[in-house]
Design a protein around this motif. Sequence first.
Motif, PDB file in Angstrom:
ATOM      1  N   VAL A 170      -4.744  -3.907  -2.303  1.00 52.23           N
ATOM      2  CA  VAL A 170      -3.935  -2.798  -2.820  1.00 52.23           C
ATOM      3  C   VAL A 170      -4.248  -2.587  -4.296  1.00 52.23           C
ATOM      4  O   VAL A 170      -4.455  -1.458  -4.750  1.00 52.23           O
ATOM      5  N   ARG A 171      -4.291  -3.677  -5.044  1.00 50.17           N
ATOM      6  CA  ARG A 171      -4.607  -3.569  -6.475  1.00 50.17           C
ATOM      7  C   ARG A 171      -5.995  -2.987  -6.689  1.00 50.17           C
ATOM      8  O   ARG A 171      -6.195  -2.110  -7.542  1.00 50.17           O
ATOM      9  N   GLU A 172      -6.963  -3.454  -5.931  1.00 52.78           N
ATOM     10  CA  GLU A 172      -8.325  -2.924  -6.056  1.00 52.78           C
ATOM     11  C   GLU A 172      -8.361  -1.434  -5.727  1.00 52.78           C
ATOM     12  O   GLU A 172      -9.030  -0.666  -6.413  1.00 52.78           O
ATOM     13  N   ALA A 173      -7.614  -1.020  -4.709  1.00 54.49           N
ATOM     14  CA  ALA A 173      -7.536   0.401  -4.359  1.00 54.49           C
ATOM     15  C   ALA A 173      -6.872   1.189  -5.487  1.00 54.49           C
ATOM     16  O   ALA A 173      -7.297   2.300  -5.818  1.00 54.49           O
ATOM     17  N   GLY A 174      -5.836   0.606  -6.103  1.00 54.43           N
ATOM     18  CA  GLY A 174      -5.156   1.255  -7.225  1.00 54.43           C
ATOM     19  C   GLY A 174      -6.076   1.433  -8.420  1.00 54.43           C
ATOM     20  O   GLY A 174      -6.073   2.481  -9.073  1.00 54.43           O
ATOM     21  N   GLU A 175      -6.884   0.421  -8.704  1.00 47.93           N
ATOM     22  CA  GLU A 175      -7.829   0.507  -9.818  1.00 47.93           C
ATOM     23  C   GLU A 175      -8.892   1.574  -9.562  1.00 47.93           C
ATOM     24  O   GLU A 175      -9.243   2.334 -10.461  1.00 47.93           O
ATOM     25  N   ARG A 176      -9.404   1.628  -8.321  1.00 50.92           N
ATOM     26  CA  ARG A 176     -10.416   2.646  -7.976  1.00 50.92           C
ATOM     27  C   ARG A 176      -9.830   4.055  -8.093  1.00 50.92           C
ATOM     28  O   ARG A 176     -10.456   4.958  -8.653  1.00 50.92           O
ATOM     29  N   TRP A 177      -8.622   4.233  -7.565  1.00 53.20           N
ATOM     30  CA  TRP A 177      -7.979   5.550  -7.631  1.00 53.20           C
ATOM     31  C   TRP A 177      -7.725   5.963  -9.084  1.00 53.20           C
ATOM     32  O   TRP A 177      -7.997   7.110  -9.467  1.00 53.20           O
ATOM     33  N   ALA A 178      -7.212   5.043  -9.895  1.00 46.97           N
ATOM     34  CA  ALA A 178      -6.944   5.347 -11.307  1.00 46.97           C
ATOM     35  C   ALA A 178      -8.235   5.736 -12.019  1.00 46.97           C
ATOM     36  O   ALA A 178      -8.252   6.674 -12.825  1.00 46.97           O
ATOM     37  N   ALA A 179      -9.323   5.043 -11.724  1.00 46.17           N
ATOM     38  CA  ALA A 179     -10.611   5.376 -12.346  1.00 46.17           C
ATOM     39  C   ALA A 179     -11.066   6.779 -11.932  1.00 46.17           C
ATOM     40  O   ALA A 179     -11.556   7.546 -12.763  1.00 46.17           O
ATOM     41  N   MET A 180     -10.887   7.129 -10.659  1.00 48.58           N
ATOM     42  CA  MET A 180     -11.254   8.473 -10.197  1.00 48.58           C
ATOM     43  C   MET A 180     -10.407   9.545 -10.876  1.00 48.58           C
ATOM     44  O   MET A 180     -10.890  10.632 -11.176  1.00 48.58           O
ATOM     45  N   GLU A 181      -9.147   9.238 -11.123  1.00 47.01           N
ATOM     46  CA  GLU A 181      -8.226  10.186 -11.774  1.00 47.01           C
ATOM     47  C   GLU A 181      -8.347  10.155 -13.300  1.00 47.01           C
ATOM     48  O   GLU A 181      -7.665  10.907 -13.983  1.00 47.01           O
ATOM     49  N   ARG A 182      -9.175   9.259 -13.800  1.00 45.68           N
ATOM     50  CA  ARG A 182      -9.343   9.049 -15.244  1.00 45.68           C
ATOM     51  C   ARG A 182      -8.025   8.662 -15.923  1.00 45.68           C
ATOM     52  O   ARG A 182      -7.650   9.201 -16.966  1.00 45.68           O
ATOM     53  N   LEU A 183      -7.346   7.712 -15.290  1.00 42.93           N
ATOM     54  CA  LEU A 183      -6.083   7.189 -15.805  1.00 42.93           C
ATOM     55  C   LEU A 183      -6.258   5.721 -16.147  1.00 42.93           C
ATOM     56  O   LEU A 183      -7.050   5.026 -15.520  1.00 42.93           O
ATOM     57  N   ARG A 184      -5.516   5.266 -17.137  1.00 43.74           N
ATOM     58  CA  ARG A 184      -5.532   3.837 -17.475  1.00 43.74           C
ATOM     59  C   ARG A 184      -4.686   3.086 -16.466  1.00 43.74           C
ATOM     60  O   ARG A 184      -3.603   3.533 -16.098  1.00 43.74           O
ATOM     61  N   MET A 210       0.819  -1.214   0.000  1.00 47.11           N
ATOM     62  CA  MET A 210       0.000   0.000   0.000  1.00 47.11           C
ATOM     63  C   MET A 210       0.855   1.267   0.000  1.00 47.11           C
ATOM     64  O   MET A 210       0.491   2.260  -0.622  1.00 47.11           O
ATOM     65  N   ALA A 211       2.010   1.246   0.673  1.00 47.71           N
ATOM     66  CA  ALA A 211       2.883   2.428   0.694  1.00 47.71           C
ATOM     67  C   ALA A 211       3.355   2.786  -0.716  1.00 47.71           C
ATOM     68  O   ALA A 211       3.484   3.973  -1.044  1.00 47.71           O
ATOM     69  N   SER A 212       3.583   1.781  -1.555  1.00 50.00           N
ATOM     70  CA  SER A 212       4.024   2.068  -2.932  1.00 50.00           C
ATOM     71  C   SER A 212       2.898   2.712  -3.740  1.00 50.00           C
ATOM     72  O   SER A 212       3.140   3.588  -4.563  1.00 50.00           O
ATOM     73  N   LEU A 213       1.652   2.297  -3.500  1.00 45.51           N
ATOM     74  CA  LEU A 213       0.509   2.926  -4.174  1.00 45.51           C
ATOM     75  C   LEU A 213       0.332   4.360  -3.696  1.00 45.51           C
ATOM     76  O   LEU A 213       0.112   5.269  -4.499  1.00 45.51           O
ATOM     77  N   GLN A 214       0.450   4.587  -2.398  1.00 49.30           N
ATOM     78  CA  GLN A 214       0.314   5.941  -1.867  1.00 49.30           C
ATOM     79  C   GLN A 214       1.399   6.860  -2.420  1.00 49.30           C
ATOM     80  O   GLN A 214       1.141   8.024  -2.725  1.00 49.30           O
ATOM     81  N   ALA A 215       2.608   6.341  -2.596  1.00 48.66           N
ATOM     82  CA  ALA A 215       3.687   7.137  -3.188  1.00 48.66           C
ATOM     83  C   ALA A 215       3.358   7.506  -4.639  1.00 48.66           C
ATOM     84  O   ALA A 215       3.624   8.627  -5.078  1.00 48.66           O
ATOM     85  N   VAL A 216       2.767   6.566  -5.392  1.00 48.56           N
ATOM     86  CA  VAL A 216       2.365   6.847  -6.775  1.00 48.56           C
ATOM     87  C   VAL A 216       1.283   7.932  -6.807  1.00 48.56           C
ATOM     88  O   VAL A 216       1.290   8.808  -7.669  1.00 48.56           O
ATOM     89  N   MET A 217       0.371   7.886  -5.852  1.00 49.73           N
ATOM     90  CA  MET A 217      -0.664   8.928  -5.771  1.00 49.73           C
ATOM     91  C   MET A 217      -0.031  10.300  -5.546  1.00 49.73           C
ATOM     92  O   MET A 217      -0.440  11.290  -6.175  1.00 49.73           O
ATOM     93  N   GLU A 218       0.984  10.361  -4.702  1.00 46.01           N
ATOM     94  CA  GLU A 218       1.695  11.624  -4.460  1.00 46.01           C
ATOM     95  C   GLU A 218       2.478  12.056  -5.697  1.00 46.01           C
ATOM     96  O   GLU A 218       2.546  13.241  -6.015  1.00 46.01           O
ATOM     97  N   LEU A 219       3.083  11.088  -6.389  1.00 48.53           N
ATOM     98  CA  LEU A 219       3.803  11.417  -7.628  1.00 48.53           C
ATOM     99  C   LEU A 219       2.863  12.017  -8.667  1.00 48.53           C
ATOM    100  O   LEU A 219       3.225  12.954  -9.375  1.00 48.53           O
ATOM    101  N   LYS A 220       1.658  11.492  -8.752  1.00 49.53           N
ATOM    102  CA  LYS A 220       0.676  12.019  -9.708  1.00 49.53           C
ATOM    103  C   LYS A 220       0.352  13.478  -9.381  1.00 49.53           C
ATOM    104  O   LYS A 220       0.248  14.325 -10.275  1.00 49.53           O
ATOM    105  N   LYS A 221       0.218  13.807  -8.099  1.00 51.88           N
ATOM    106  CA  LYS A 221      -0.012  15.204  -7.698  1.00 51.88           C
ATOM    107  C   LYS A 221       1.168  16.080  -8.101  1.00 51.88           C
ATOM    108  O   LYS A 221       0.985  17.199  -8.588  1.00 51.88           O
ATOM    109  N   ASP A 222       2.380  15.561  -7.906  1.00 50.41           N
ATOM    110  CA  ASP A 222       3.588  16.288  -8.287  1.00 50.41           C
ATOM    111  C   ASP A 222       3.630  16.516  -9.797  1.00 50.41           C
ATOM    112  O   ASP A 222       3.977  17.608 -10.263  1.00 50.41           O
ATOM    113  N   ILE A 223       3.255  15.513 -10.565  1.00 46.25           N
ATOM    114  CA  ILE A 223       3.229  15.640 -12.028  1.00 46.25           C
ATOM    115  C   ILE A 223       2.225  16.713 -12.435  1.00 46.25           C
ATOM    116  O   ILE A 223       2.530  17.578 -13.259  1.00 46.25           O
ATOM    117  N   ASP A 224       1.024  16.657 -11.867  1.00 48.49           N
ATOM    118  CA  ASP A 224      -0.002  17.648 -12.203  1.00 48.49           C
ATOM    119  C   ASP A 224       0.459  19.066 -11.878  1.00 48.49           C
ATOM    120  O   ASP A 224       0.153  20.010 -12.603  1.00 48.49           O
TER     121      ASP A 224
END
Length: 189
Positions: free
Chosen positions: A131-145, A93-107
Amino acid sequence: MGRSSRVVVAGVRSVGKTALLECAVHANNITDKAYVATIEDTYVCNVETDRGSKEKLRFYDTAGLDPKSAKTLPPNLHAVADAYMLVYSTQDMASLQAVMELKKDIDKNRDKKDAVVIIIGCRSDGRLSQVREAGERWAAMERLRHWDVSVHNRNTLIEPLTELASRLAPQPSKTSLPQFYMVGRKYKD
């Protein structure tokens, strides 16, 4: 095939970024070798788009970020990126949370507002995980593949790379003019 598109591959340490690229680009399985942390590396390959053309992709394999402290990419990577491939482990889960933060940094920091961002859930086994299910939900909310891939199965890597190449490749120009021109009274092709 003209210029090459630059894809920054980022995530925390040990999520499989280098293993993913080695498998996809060189068909190498490096997971059975001793872990060596990547400092920085570049991979280049030609990928077929969904339109049948080939596009050159240059992947920048970045050093893994520390999930507790580093949540941003160096500014030079934002300057060169045409696309981002954000990789997390479906077991961490920590790796997914880091990716979420990276996406904010990219934006916040990318110069190219139309840069492509895709999310890769890298799994070490076939199990479903929260973790994967959470990643899929987050990606869908962000409109990312989002793709769930395995570094042991090269076939799972084809679709995300095809998507990247297709989105980075310019569309063929469409014109309303016919493909011939008139000289005097005769038509020439």
